[in-house]
Scaffold this motif. Structure first.
Motif, PDB file in Angstrom:
ATOM      1  N   HIS A 121       0.499  -1.345   0.231  1.00  0.00           N
ATOM      2  CA  HIS A 121       0.041  -0.161   0.003  1.00  0.00           C
ATOM      3  C   HIS A 121       0.796   1.422  -0.215  1.00  0.00           C
ATOM      4  O   HIS A 121       1.825   1.289   0.268  1.00  0.00           O
ATOM      5  CB  HIS A 121      -0.976   0.112   0.913  1.00  0.00           C
ATOM      6  N   ASP A 153       2.430   1.697   4.736  1.00  0.00           N
ATOM      7  CA  ASP A 153       2.399  -0.156   4.916  1.00  0.00           C
ATOM      8  C   ASP A 153       2.490   0.086   6.834  1.00  0.00           C
ATOM      9  O   ASP A 153       2.101  -0.646   7.133  1.00  0.00           O
ATOM     10  CB  ASP A 153       3.389  -1.269   3.720  1.00  0.00           C
ATOM     11  N   THR A 204      -4.485  -2.554   7.534  1.00  0.00           N
ATOM     12  CA  THR A 204      -4.864  -2.523   6.332  1.00  0.00           C
ATOM     13  C   THR A 204      -5.538  -1.383   5.554  1.00  0.00           C
ATOM     14  O   THR A 204      -5.633  -1.308   4.758  1.00  0.00           O
ATOM     15  CB  THR A 204      -5.653  -3.980   6.497  1.00  0.00           C
TER      16      THR A 204
END
Length: 151
Positions: free
Chosen positions: A36, A39, A43
Motif C-alpha cells: 500500500h 504500510d 490494512t
C-alpha cells in the motif's frame, strides 16, 4: 526559458508523474497487492492512503492534460518537449518513490520478500533510464533552431 517552453515542460511533467503514479498504484497496489502507499499501520489505513495516492495521481494527470489541451488550442504544443517532460516527470516520481519512500522513509517496499534488492534495482534503473532519455530529448529539442510546433 520562454513561457511556452515552460508550459510544455510543466504539462509533460505533471502528466508523466501522474501516469507513473497511476500505473504504480493500479498494478502494485490493486492488482498484485504487493504493498500500500503507507504500510506502517493497519490494512484499512493502507487502503485509505492508496485512495489519497490515487486521487493525487489523477489530479496530476488531469492537470497535465488540461495544460496540454490549452497548448494545443493555442498552437504552442511542442511534442518533443512534452514527451521529454513526460519521461522526466515519470522517472523523477519513480526515483523519488524508490529512494525516498522505499529506503529512507520506509513507508512501504516494492514487495515484501526476503531479497528485495532485485526489485529495488530494477525499479530505480528504469527510473534513471526514463530520466536520462527525457533529459536527452529535452536538451536535444532545445538545440533545434526552427522547432516546428505540432498541432
Amino acid at each position: 526559458m520562454s513561457t511556452v517552453k515552460n508550459r510544455n515542460i510543466l504539462s509533460g511533467i505533471l502528466f508523466g508523474l501522474g501516469l507513473v503514479a497511476f500505473i504504480d498504484e493500479t498494478i502494485f497496489h490493486q492488482l498484485l497487492h504487493w504493498h500500500h502507499f503507507y504500510d506502517k499501520s493497519t490494512t484499512n489505513v493502507g487502503l485509505i492512503s492508496d485512495g489519497w495516492f490515487h486521487a493525487f495521481s489523477w489530479f496530476a494527470t488531469i492537470g497535465g492534460l488540461f495544460l496540454f489541451a490549452d497548448l494545443r488550442r493555442k498552437n504552442e504544443l511542442s511534442m518533443i518537449k512534452w514527451i521529454a517532460s513526460v519521461l522526466i516527470g515519470g522517472g523523477a516520481f519513480q526515483l523519488y518513490d524508490g529512494i525516498i519512500q522505499h529506503k529512507l522513509m520506509r513507508i512501504h517496499q516494492i514487495r515484501y520478500v526476503e531479497n528485495v534488492f532485485i526489485y529495488d534495482f530494477v525499479w530505480n534503473i528504469i527510473a534513471i533510464l526514463m530520466l536520462v532519455a527525457g533529459l536527452y530529448l529535452l536538451f536535444r529539442s532545445g538545440n533545434t533552431k526552427n522547432e516546428k510546433v505540432v498541432y
